[in-house]
Structure formats: C-alpha cells, structure tokens
Design a protein around this motif. Sequence first.
Motif, PDB file in Angstrom:
ATOM      1  N   ARG A  68     -32.896-102.483 -44.344  1.00 54.85           N
ATOM      2  CA  ARG A  68     -32.975-101.791 -45.237  1.00 54.85           C
ATOM      3  C   ARG A  68     -32.204-102.606 -46.585  1.00 54.85           C
ATOM      4  N   PRO A  69     -32.452-103.516 -46.612  1.00 52.98           N
ATOM      5  CA  PRO A  69     -32.145-104.892 -47.916  1.00 52.98           C
ATOM      6  C   PRO A  69     -31.215-103.981 -49.269  1.00 52.98           C
ATOM      7  N   ASN A  70     -31.772-102.860 -49.431  1.00 59.09           N
ATOM      8  CA  ASN A  70     -31.288-101.715 -50.128  1.00 59.09           C
ATOM      9  C   ASN A  70     -30.244-100.960 -50.582  1.00 59.09           C
ATOM     10  N   VAL A  71     -29.890-100.887 -49.137  1.00 59.56           N
ATOM     11  CA  VAL A  71     -28.849-100.382 -48.781  1.00 59.56           C
ATOM     12  C   VAL A  71     -27.595-101.243 -49.005  1.00 59.56           C
ATOM     13  N   THR A  72     -28.046-102.525 -48.649  1.00 59.79           N
ATOM     14  CA  THR A  72     -26.477-103.756 -48.666  1.00 59.79           C
ATOM     15  C   THR A  72     -26.137-103.043 -50.209  1.00 59.79           C
ATOM     16  N   VAL A  73     -27.162-102.904 -51.606  1.00 62.28           N
ATOM     17  CA  VAL A  73     -26.509-102.507 -52.908  1.00 62.28           C
ATOM     18  C   VAL A  73     -26.480-101.350 -53.190  1.00 62.28           C
ATOM     19  N   ASP A  74     -26.850-100.184 -52.151  1.00 60.10           N
ATOM     20  CA  ASP A  74     -26.445 -99.172 -52.681  1.00 60.10           C
ATOM     21  C   ASP A  74     -25.334 -98.902 -51.829  1.00 60.10           C
ATOM     22  N   ALA A  75     -24.942 -98.958 -50.359  1.00 56.18           N
ATOM     23  CA  ALA A  75     -23.103 -99.202 -50.026  1.00 56.18           C
ATOM     24  C   ALA A  75     -22.111 -99.856 -50.863  1.00 56.18           C
ATOM     25  N   ALA A  76     -22.373-101.125 -51.302  1.00 57.51           N
ATOM     26  CA  ALA A  76     -21.793-102.272 -52.282  1.00 57.51           C
ATOM     27  C   ALA A  76     -20.667-100.983 -53.287  1.00 57.51           C
ATOM     28  N   THR A  77     -22.399-100.726 -53.716  1.00 57.13           N
ATOM     29  CA  THR A  77     -22.334 -99.480 -55.017  1.00 57.13           C
ATOM     30  C   THR A  77     -21.196 -98.449 -54.998  1.00 57.13           C
ATOM     31  N   LEU A  78     -21.913 -97.808 -54.462  1.00 56.74           N
ATOM     32  CA  LEU A  78     -20.836 -96.143 -54.175  1.00 56.74           C
ATOM     33  C   LEU A  78     -19.912 -96.589 -53.876  1.00 56.74           C
ATOM     34  N   ALA A  79     -19.356 -97.353 -52.550  1.00 55.95           N
ATOM     35  CA  ALA A  79     -17.958 -97.987 -51.929  1.00 55.95           C
ATOM     36  C   ALA A  79     -17.345 -97.779 -53.550  1.00 55.95           C
ATOM     37  N   LEU A  80     -17.644 -99.119 -53.997  1.00 54.01           N
ATOM     38  CA  LEU A  80     -16.565 -99.483 -55.145  1.00 54.01           C
ATOM     39  C   LEU A  80     -16.024 -98.285 -56.180  1.00 54.01           C
ATOM     40  N   LYS A  81     -17.137 -97.374 -57.372  1.00 55.88           N
ATOM     41  CA  LYS A  81     -17.356 -96.868 -57.571  1.00 55.88           C
ATOM     42  C   LYS A  81     -15.744 -95.664 -56.785  1.00 55.88           C
ATOM     43  N   THR A  82     -15.948 -95.255 -55.685  1.00 57.27           N
ATOM     44  CA  THR A  82     -14.936 -94.662 -55.085  1.00 57.27           C
ATOM     45  C   THR A  82     -14.040 -94.847 -54.858  1.00 57.27           C
ATOM     46  N   SER A  83     -13.723 -96.625 -55.243  1.00 58.16           N
ATOM     47  CA  SER A  83     -12.482 -96.851 -54.884  1.00 58.16           C
ATOM     48  C   SER A  83     -11.945 -97.240 -53.225  1.00 58.16           C
ATOM     49  N   ASN A  84     -13.411 -97.772 -53.078  1.00 56.85           N
ATOM     50  CA  ASN A  84     -13.340 -97.852 -51.585  1.00 56.85           C
ATOM     51  C   ASN A  84     -13.653 -99.485 -51.260  1.00 56.85           C
ATOM     52  N   ALA A  85     -13.367 -99.767 -50.321  1.00 60.37           N
ATOM     53  CA  ALA A  85     -14.083-101.693 -49.507  1.00 60.37           C
ATOM     54  C   ALA A  85     -14.922-101.138 -48.864  1.00 60.37           C
ATOM     55  N   VAL A  86     -15.875-102.214 -49.012  1.00 63.61           N
ATOM     56  CA  VAL A  86     -17.026-102.275 -47.713  1.00 63.61           C
ATOM     57  C   VAL A  86     -17.318-103.019 -46.796  1.00 63.61           C
ATOM     58  N   VAL A  87     -17.276-103.156 -45.882  1.00 72.22           N
ATOM     59  CA  VAL A  87     -17.363-104.271 -44.984  1.00 72.22           C
ATOM     60  C   VAL A  87     -19.151-103.685 -44.448  1.00 72.22           C
ATOM     61  N   LEU A  88     -20.224-105.115 -44.700  1.00 68.26           N
ATOM     62  CA  LEU A  88     -21.285-104.390 -44.393  1.00 68.26           C
ATOM     63  C   LEU A  88     -21.852-105.139 -42.881  1.00 68.26           C
ATOM     64  N   ARG A  89     -22.538-104.576 -42.017  1.00 66.34           N
ATOM     65  CA  ARG A  89     -23.508-105.705 -41.171  1.00 66.34           C
ATOM     66  C   ARG A  89     -24.696-105.257 -40.595  1.00 66.34           C
ATOM     67  N   GLY A  90     -25.432-105.945 -41.669  1.00 63.54           N
ATOM     68  CA  GLY A  90     -26.571-105.385 -41.776  1.00 63.54           C
ATOM     69  C   GLY A  90     -27.648-105.955 -40.057  1.00 63.54           C
ATOM     70  N   SER A  91     -28.492-105.873 -39.787  1.00 64.03           N
ATOM     71  CA  SER A  91     -29.780-106.050 -38.716  1.00 64.03           C
ATOM     72  C   SER A  91     -30.324-107.453 -39.062  1.00 64.03           C
ATOM     73  N   ALA A  92     -30.494-108.715 -38.071  1.00 62.43           N
ATOM     74  CA  ALA A  92     -30.736-110.053 -37.983  1.00 62.43           C
ATOM     75  C   ALA A  92     -32.612-110.065 -38.798  1.00 62.43           C
ATOM     76  N   ASP A  93     -33.026-108.740 -38.578  1.00 61.07           N
ATOM     77  CA  ASP A  93     -34.276-108.785 -39.656  1.00 61.07           C
ATOM     78  C   ASP A  93     -33.907-109.352 -41.021  1.00 61.07           C
ATOM     79  N   ALA A  94     -32.792-108.448 -41.932  1.00 65.06           N
ATOM     80  CA  ALA A  94     -32.395-109.090 -43.187  1.00 65.06           C
ATOM     81  C   ALA A  94     -31.473-110.487 -43.251  1.00 65.06           C
ATOM     82  N   LEU A  95     -31.249-110.661 -42.439  1.00 65.93           N
ATOM     83  CA  LEU A  95     -30.064-111.301 -42.859  1.00 65.93           C
ATOM     84  C   LEU A  95     -29.826-111.927 -43.657  1.00 65.93           C
TER      85      LEU A  95
END
Length: 425
Positions: A134-161
């Motif tokens: 779900r490529p949209n999750v990449t953006v949602d996670a990064a956006t919500l993390a940064l707004k809340t002053s959190n860093a994020v480490v993303l590990r998606g699946s091979a299908d969406a690499l």
Amino acid sequence: MFSTDTAQVLKEQVATQAQAAKIAARELARKTSEEKNAALELMAASLVASKHEILQANAQDVSRVSATGAAKSFIDRLTLTPARIQSIADGVRAVMALPDPIGVTQERWQLRNGVLVERRSVPLGVIAMIYEARPNVTVDAATLALKTSNAVVLRGSADALESNRAIVVALREGLRASEVPAEAIQLIESVEHESVEYLIRMRDAIDLVIPRGGARLIQAVVESSVVPVIETGVGNCHVYVDVDAQPEMATKIVINAKTQRPSVCNAAETLLVHTDVAPQWLPQALKALQERGVEIRGCARTCQLVPDIESASEQDWGTEYLELIMAVKIVDDVQEAIEHIARYGTRHTESIITENEETAALFLEQVDAAVVYHNASTRLTDGFVFGFGAEIGISTQKMHARGPMGLQALTSYKYVGHGSGQVIE
C-alpha cells in the motif's frame, strides 16, 4: 539462507538507519509547529512534482505483481494514479492544517507542598512501520510521524518496493528544503524477512512498531517483537440488519459497505439478517449485490431463500475476503448477531441497521469493537473521514490507541514539576 557475513551486513545496515532516525528524532523534537508545517507543505508539493517518476516506479510494481496472478483487490491496493497521488498530497496538507498535539499541557495541578505539576504531550521517538503493498501508507506514516515530531523507519513489502523508493525520494527531497532533517524518514529497502526481525528487536533505537497488513504479517510481528507493538487492521466486519431496519436504508448501507472499495479492511465481509425480515428483504438485497459482482456464500436458511448461491463453510464466517465475496447468515435476534460477532469478529468495525433505539443501544454497548455504528456503513472507519487528516492504521486493541490512529495515537506524555526548593522529608 543468508551467509553469516551477509546477515551481519544487513543487520548493521538496518541498525545504521534506525540510529540515524533516532538522531533525527531528537532534532525533530526541537522543531516548532511552523517549521514542521512548512516541511509538510514541501513534502506535498514534492509528491505532486515527482508524479511522473512515482507513476513510472509504480507501473513496474504493478506489472511485476500482475504477472504472478495476484487478486484484483491486491492490485487495486498497490496501484497509484494521478488522482490518487493528488489525493495523497491533499492528505498531507490536511494533516498540516491540524493543531500540533506536541507540547500541549493536558493537565495541571498543585501538590500540597506547593510543587506545580503538569502533564505535557511529547513524541514517542522513532516509529517502525511494517506494511504490505500500500504505497499510500508510506506517505501517511511519514506525514503523521513528522507532524508529531517522531522519526519513522519504513519497511514496506517487495511488491511495492519501486513505488516506495520513488515516494521516499520525493518526500526527502521536500525535507531537504526545510528545517526538518531528511533522515527523519528512513526506508529499509531490503525485502529479506531478516530485515524485519532485526528492526523489531532494536529496543535501543525503536520506540514503537506498527504492523499494517494481513493477519499473518501482524501476528508474526506481535509474536517476535521485543519493542511495543500496536496491532492494526484485520477487518472481518459485519453489518446486522435488524427486524426494525428501514429496508431502503439497509440495502444502501450494505451495498456501500461491501462494494464501495472491497479491498480495504473496513469493507463488510459478513451480512447478518434478522429472520423476520429475511424472506422479503434478503432476496432483493442479495440480487443487488450480485448485480455488482458480489459472490454470495450463505447459511442453510439463506440458501433456501436464494438457491443460486454457494453454501457458506465454517471458514467463511472468519474470513477477511478483501474482495467481492460476502458471507450471509440469518439470525433469530440481535443477541444471536452479537454472539456471532463475538465469535468471528476481529474487533475492528461493526454496524447495526435498525429504527429501534433500544436494540441499537444494546448492540452498541455489547459489541466489542474499535468502532460500532448505528445506521451507517463500516466504510466510514477511516482517519481522513474522522477528521484526522490521515491515519497510520486502525488499531483493534484497547491499550494506548484504538480505532483509526491519527496524531494523538502517536504521542506520549511526561510530567513536568515546577518547585521552589521542595524535598521529601
């Protein structure tokens, strides 16, 4: 199998990225709301400006996965379009417009010794997001993390690499023009299972793990992680049509809950129908679903009413289809519907359709789920719909966060005391 040397290299690589995120999180915690919002605007603009590159990368993923014969619902979750990219960028801006939840004094009181105590909201630190195609999750996670002053480490699946790579390049390009460190967004590009194992054991760098995907992924992370985990998203959701349901409303809601986007976790998978309304309402409702491509799998009583459907098995009652298949069962009353949901549901989203307020109140009180509706579609369970701007997932557990997880779910708190020399006697 990995060689020992290869495994060590991968472990060090994951550790390096996690530590980089930890350093970025400390810097990010000092940024003002204005600086974070400016960074989010640059991220949104960069996504739109990089649309061509993102769509090219996504086309590679879709082509590769389509060749494997993957289900249409899976392809739908993976596919990006110009409209979807614009919608994703709009989601970033929606989050940007929300109040900053960090640094807010939630409570304040004075002790008998004169010390003033505050409970103040703070970031979690570093969030590891492990998710499927779900490529949209990449953006949602990064956006919500940064707004809340959190860093994020993303590990998606091979299908969406390829899609995730292109998206993260765009996001970090936006951050490089901002006051927020680009290292606050990390993408683990290794698709080896070991990369997940290493990540969820790095207690010195990762503060929270959020798995988002199918039941197997979530269970594997929950069982193996030594870092706190928020479970998300497996959605075996039900709609119960009561004896006092308004027929046209019931049909409208059931069709929407099943067919509006069947590939997502808040789509309804099982329809429960009161026995007294089944003879008149159910055949027409199932016909309407079938006309929209839904395969019906019914209980024995349902099959007697509508003979041209498949008989449901025990497995069907517990299945999250994520496609145009729906299990249907006739029940004697609301209590049987509640008991069925308790046995087979995943505590995600449930809905009752009725004009009887007492029956609705009973259902809303007794059904144990993150979200329970009266006369509304299960599809409404969504961070954007709830006004959260976006969501990092839908929690089906009860501790810390439950339901669609927006900004507040990614915060913690600390107590701050203001004294004038007080000590314990």
